[in-house]
Every structure is written in C-alpha cells, then in structure tokens.
Design an enzyme around this catalytic site. Structure first.
Site, PDB file in Angstrom:
ATOM      1  N   ASN A 107      48.332  40.100  44.837  1.00 28.72           N
ATOM      2  CA  ASN A 107      46.924  40.501  44.877  1.00 28.72           C
ATOM      3  C   ASN A 107      46.101  39.221  44.924  1.00 28.72           C
ATOM      4  O   ASN A 107      46.002  38.507  43.924  1.00 28.72           O
ATOM      5  CB  ASN A 107      46.609  41.326  43.611  1.00 28.72           C
ATOM      6  CG  ASN A 107      45.130  41.636  43.472  1.00 28.72           C
ATOM      7  OD1 ASN A 107      44.347  41.383  44.399  1.00 28.72           O
ATOM      8  ND2 ASN A 107      44.734  42.179  42.328  1.00 28.72           N
ATOM      9  N   TRP A 108      45.557  38.954  46.102  1.00 28.07           N
ATOM     10  CA  TRP A 108      44.838  37.687  46.269  1.00 28.07           C
ATOM     11  C   TRP A 108      43.448  37.704  45.635  1.00 28.07           C
ATOM     12  O   TRP A 108      42.766  36.692  45.585  1.00 28.07           O
ATOM     13  CB  TRP A 108      44.739  37.332  47.768  1.00 28.07           C
ATOM     14  CG  TRP A 108      46.010  36.753  48.316  1.00 28.07           C
ATOM     15  CD1 TRP A 108      47.230  36.683  47.681  1.00 28.07           C
ATOM     16  CD2 TRP A 108      46.190  36.133  49.597  1.00 28.07           C
ATOM     17  NE1 TRP A 108      48.149  36.063  48.495  1.00 28.07           N
ATOM     18  CE2 TRP A 108      47.541  35.718  49.682  1.00 28.07           C
ATOM     19  CE3 TRP A 108      45.349  35.896  50.689  1.00 28.07           C
ATOM     20  CZ2 TRP A 108      48.055  35.077  50.813  1.00 28.07           C
ATOM     21  CZ3 TRP A 108      45.858  35.258  51.818  1.00 28.07           C
ATOM     22  CH2 TRP A 108      47.199  34.849  51.872  1.00 28.07           C
ATOM     23  N   LYS A 109      42.999  38.859  45.208  1.00 31.09           N
ATOM     24  CA  LYS A 109      41.665  38.973  44.580  1.00 31.09           C
ATOM     25  C   LYS A 109      40.607  38.335  45.508  1.00 31.09           C
ATOM     26  O   LYS A 109      40.763  38.405  46.723  1.00 31.09           O
ATOM     27  CB  LYS A 109      41.690  38.373  43.174  1.00 31.09           C
ATOM     28  CG  LYS A 109      42.817  38.988  42.334  1.00 31.09           C
ATOM     29  CD  LYS A 109      42.765  38.631  40.884  1.00 31.09           C
ATOM     30  CE  LYS A 109      43.921  39.317  40.156  1.00 31.09           C
ATOM     31  NZ  LYS A 109      43.907  39.086  38.720  1.00 31.09           N
ATOM     32  N   HIS A 127      42.092  48.748  39.409  1.00 35.36           N
ATOM     33  CA  HIS A 127      42.379  47.444  38.794  1.00 35.36           C
ATOM     34  C   HIS A 127      41.374  47.194  37.663  1.00 35.36           C
ATOM     35  O   HIS A 127      40.196  47.533  37.783  1.00 35.36           O
ATOM     36  CB  HIS A 127      42.301  46.336  39.845  1.00 35.36           C
ATOM     37  CG  HIS A 127      42.880  45.049  39.361  1.00 35.36           C
ATOM     38  ND1 HIS A 127      42.210  44.224  38.489  1.00 35.36           N
ATOM     39  CD2 HIS A 127      44.080  44.461  39.592  1.00 35.36           C
ATOM     40  CE1 HIS A 127      42.980  43.174  38.212  1.00 35.36           C
ATOM     41  NE2 HIS A 127      44.116  43.297  38.870  1.00 35.36           N
ATOM     42  N   GLU A 148      39.857  44.636  36.776  1.00 36.06           N
ATOM     43  CA  GLU A 148      38.688  43.830  37.149  1.00 36.06           C
ATOM     44  C   GLU A 148      37.626  44.695  37.812  1.00 36.06           C
ATOM     45  O   GLU A 148      36.431  44.458  37.658  1.00 36.06           O
ATOM     46  CB  GLU A 148      39.128  42.667  38.049  1.00 36.06           C
ATOM     47  CG  GLU A 148      39.840  41.598  37.229  1.00 36.06           C
ATOM     48  CD  GLU A 148      40.816  40.741  37.990  1.00 36.06           C
ATOM     49  OE1 GLU A 148      40.844  40.782  39.238  1.00 36.06           O
ATOM     50  OE2 GLU A 148      41.592  40.019  37.324  1.00 36.06           O
ATOM     51  N   GLU A 182      49.271  46.675  33.863  1.00 35.29           N
ATOM     52  CA  GLU A 182      48.758  45.312  33.707  1.00 35.29           C
ATOM     53  C   GLU A 182      47.928  45.228  32.429  1.00 35.29           C
ATOM     54  O   GLU A 182      46.745  45.615  32.441  1.00 35.29           O
ATOM     55  CB  GLU A 182      47.856  44.944  34.895  1.00 35.29           C
ATOM     56  CG  GLU A 182      48.515  44.986  36.242  1.00 35.29           C
ATOM     57  CD  GLU A 182      47.766  44.138  37.256  1.00 35.29           C
ATOM     58  OE1 GLU A 182      48.382  43.227  37.810  1.00 35.29           O
ATOM     59  OE2 GLU A 182      46.558  44.358  37.471  1.00 35.29           O
ATOM     60  N   GLY A 239      45.714  36.580  34.167  1.00 38.60           N
ATOM     61  CA  GLY A 239      45.115  35.262  34.371  1.00 38.60           C
ATOM     62  C   GLY A 239      45.053  34.400  33.123  1.00 38.60           C
ATOM     63  O   GLY A 239      44.368  33.387  33.093  1.00 38.60           O
ATOM     64  N   SER A 293      50.062  37.487  34.612  1.00 36.58           N
ATOM     65  CA  SER A 293      50.680  36.156  34.453  1.00 36.58           C
ATOM     66  C   SER A 293      52.160  36.127  34.808  1.00 36.58           C
ATOM     67  O   SER A 293      52.943  35.405  34.169  1.00 36.58           O
ATOM     68  CB  SER A 293      50.450  35.612  33.033  1.00 36.58           C
ATOM     69  OG  SER A 293      49.065  35.473  32.789  1.00 36.58           O
ATOM     70  N   GLY A 321      48.920  37.981  40.647  1.00 37.83           N
ATOM     71  CA  GLY A 321      47.635  37.413  41.049  1.00 37.83           C
ATOM     72  C   GLY A 321      47.786  35.952  41.413  1.00 37.83           C
ATOM     73  O   GLY A 321      48.233  35.600  42.514  1.00 37.83           O
ATOM     74  N   GLY A 322      47.469  35.076  40.471  1.00 33.94           N
ATOM     75  CA  GLY A 322      47.426  33.635  40.726  1.00 33.94           C
ATOM     76  C   GLY A 322      48.643  33.073  41.442  1.00 33.94           C
ATOM     77  O   GLY A 322      48.512  32.286  42.383  1.00 33.94           O
TER      78      GLY A 322
HETATM   79  P1  13P Z   1      47.605  37.113  37.349  1.00 29.27           P
HETATM   80  O1  13P Z   1      49.001  37.156  37.919  1.00 29.27           O
HETATM   81  O2  13P Z   1      46.764  36.017  37.890  1.00 29.27           O
HETATM   82  O3  13P Z   1      47.623  37.183  35.846  1.00 29.27           O
HETATM   83  O4  13P Z   1      46.875  38.465  37.846  1.00 29.27           O
HETATM   84  C1  13P Z   1      47.505  39.682  37.661  1.00 29.27           C
HETATM   85  C2  13P Z   1      46.744  40.723  38.365  1.00 29.27           C
HETATM   86  O5  13P Z   1      45.664  41.103  37.944  1.00 29.27           O
HETATM   87  C3  13P Z   1      47.323  41.279  39.598  1.00 29.27           C
HETATM   88  O6  13P Z   1      46.631  42.408  40.012  1.00 29.27           O
END
Ligand code: 13P
Length: 253
Positions: A10-12, A93, A95, A164, A170, A210, A231-232
C-alpha cells in the site's frame, strides 16, 4: 492456507512517475517468486501507468467513492479505478477512518459499489492502542468486521481481510505472535460463521503494521496469516522483495 500468501504493498500518498521503476522491479521479482501472490496499490495517479507496464503483479486502488458518478469534485468511483486497470480496492483503512471520518456505513456503501464494478476487496480492520490496553481488541475488531462484511456468495473469490492494529502502523511496533494468532483465529471464526467454512477458507487474512523483511518470516509463518499488507517497506523494491521472498519460503509452513 488454501491459496498462495498474498503480499500487498500500500503505497499510500507516495509516488510520482519516478516510482514506476520500483513498480517494474517489483513486477520482475514477482515473476521470480511465484509462490507468493504480489500486488501493489499505488496512488490513483499511477494506477494506469503501473497497469500498462506490469505483467505479473496485481494492481489495486487505496479507496473509492461510494457513488457511481456525478457531482463529487475530486472523488474517484470504483468504475473509474477498474477502468484504469485496478483489480481490487483497499477499503476501511484506519487512515481513511481517521483522516476522512469514514463510518462503517460509508465503508459498506463503498464495498457495494466496488463489488458492482467487479473489483476484489481488501477490507481493513484494527484497534487503537487504547482499546488494546483496555483488553477490548478482539471485541472491537469483530464488531467492526460484523458491521462491514459483505453478504456475498463468493467471498472466497472476492474478499480479503486485513488486520492492522492502528498502533502498529508506521511505528516500527508489531503485535506479538501470540496476539496476531489470537486475533486471526477470532477473525477466522467470524468468517466461518458468516460465509461457511468452504468459502471462508479461501478468504485470506493479511496482517499489516510495520511488516519488514526482518520480521516477515515470523509473522507469515503464523497459521492464520495469509499474507501481509505493507506500507513503508513496499516503497522500495529491495525491501518489498525481502518480504516477498519470506512469503514464498513460508508458504508451505
Ligand atoms: P506500515 O507497513 O508502514 O506500518 O503501514 C501498514 C499499513 O497501513 C498498510 O496498509
């Protein structure tokens, strides 16, 4: 686990066209490690470009509007993301729940719209640190899911759930193996009750928060973990590949 582990990046809100080279490298890696199913959800602006270049990876969107079309300035419908080449959409999600005050009701409308457009769904759930510390994580997550699981006959084909924990996203913190196992077992129980065992066993439950190359192996070897939502660490082909390799090696654990 009935299917290959599913590793989704997920590149956000990250990525301009300069990132297409990373997508190409991820695609090449996915061709080498076919024991994992690999996908990325880039920002809307890159979906079509990644779709045109990728041969192996699945492409998805990170959200869609609940409506079909019309006067919604700045919004993107499920039909539009499907037209751009997306095969799935991430919905619910944390966020989006936090930044855009998305309710379960709105998420349900988005799920319906996405299913109508022929998209697969990755439905996210997860508790806050406060809820976990109070001991109510499982109850919270199951309630969140009960409110949003779509009533469909082909859940095994179209639905993925992503657990999650909000406090793990993150932050570099991950839930313990024991907590992940307990939560994924509880989610599996709900999926069994909702869809019946035959459909449920094909619904993968991803863990997210993470996930990195150095913890992926341990997380992915937990029985009910069917993959990872990353994510990251999905923003560079090198770190994402580390997770894909771990997944392709833990598949038969
Ligand atoms: P991180 O891997 O950066 O913690 O993000 C997880 C995430 O929210 C994937 O949707």
């Amino acid at each position: 686990m009935a299917e290959r582990p599913y590793i989704v990046g997920n590149w956000k809100m990250n990525g301009t066209r300069a990132m297409l080279s990373e997508a190409r490298a991820i695609d090449r890696a996915a061709q080498r490690y076919m024991r994992a199913e690999v996908a990325i959800a880039p920002p809307y602006t890159l979906i079509h470009a990644v779709h045109r270049e990728a041969e192996q990876i699945g492409i998805g969107a990170q959200d869609c509007h609940a409506g079909e079309d019309g006067a919604h300035t700045g919004d993107i419908s499920a039909t539009m993301v499907a037209d751009a080449g997306a095969k799935f959409v991430i919905l619910g999600h944390s966020e989006r729940r936090a930044d855009h005050k998305e309710s379960n009701a709105l998420i349900n409308d988005k799920i319906a719209s996405a299913l109508d457009a022929g998209l697969r769904i990755i439905l996210c759930c997860g508790e806050s640190l406060e809820t976990r510390e109070k001991g109510g994580a499982e109850e919270f997550v199951l309630k969140q899911l009960k409110a949003s699981l779509p009533r469909i006959d082909d859940a095994g084909e179209r639905l993925t759930v992503a657990y999650e924990p909000v406090w793990a996203i993150g932050t570099g913190k991950t839930a313990t193996t024991k907590d992940i196992e307990a939560m994924h077992n509880a989610i599996r129980g709900l999926l069994d009750d909702t869809y019946g065992k035959e459909q449920s066993e094909n619904v993968r439950i991803l863990y997210g928060g993470s996930v990195k190359p150095d913890n992926a192996r341990e997380i992915l070897s937990i029985a009910e973990v069917g993959g990872a939502l990353v994510g990251g660490a999905s923003l560079s082909a090198e770190s994402f590949l580390g997770i894909v390799v771990a997944a392709s090696e833990t598949e038969e654990a």
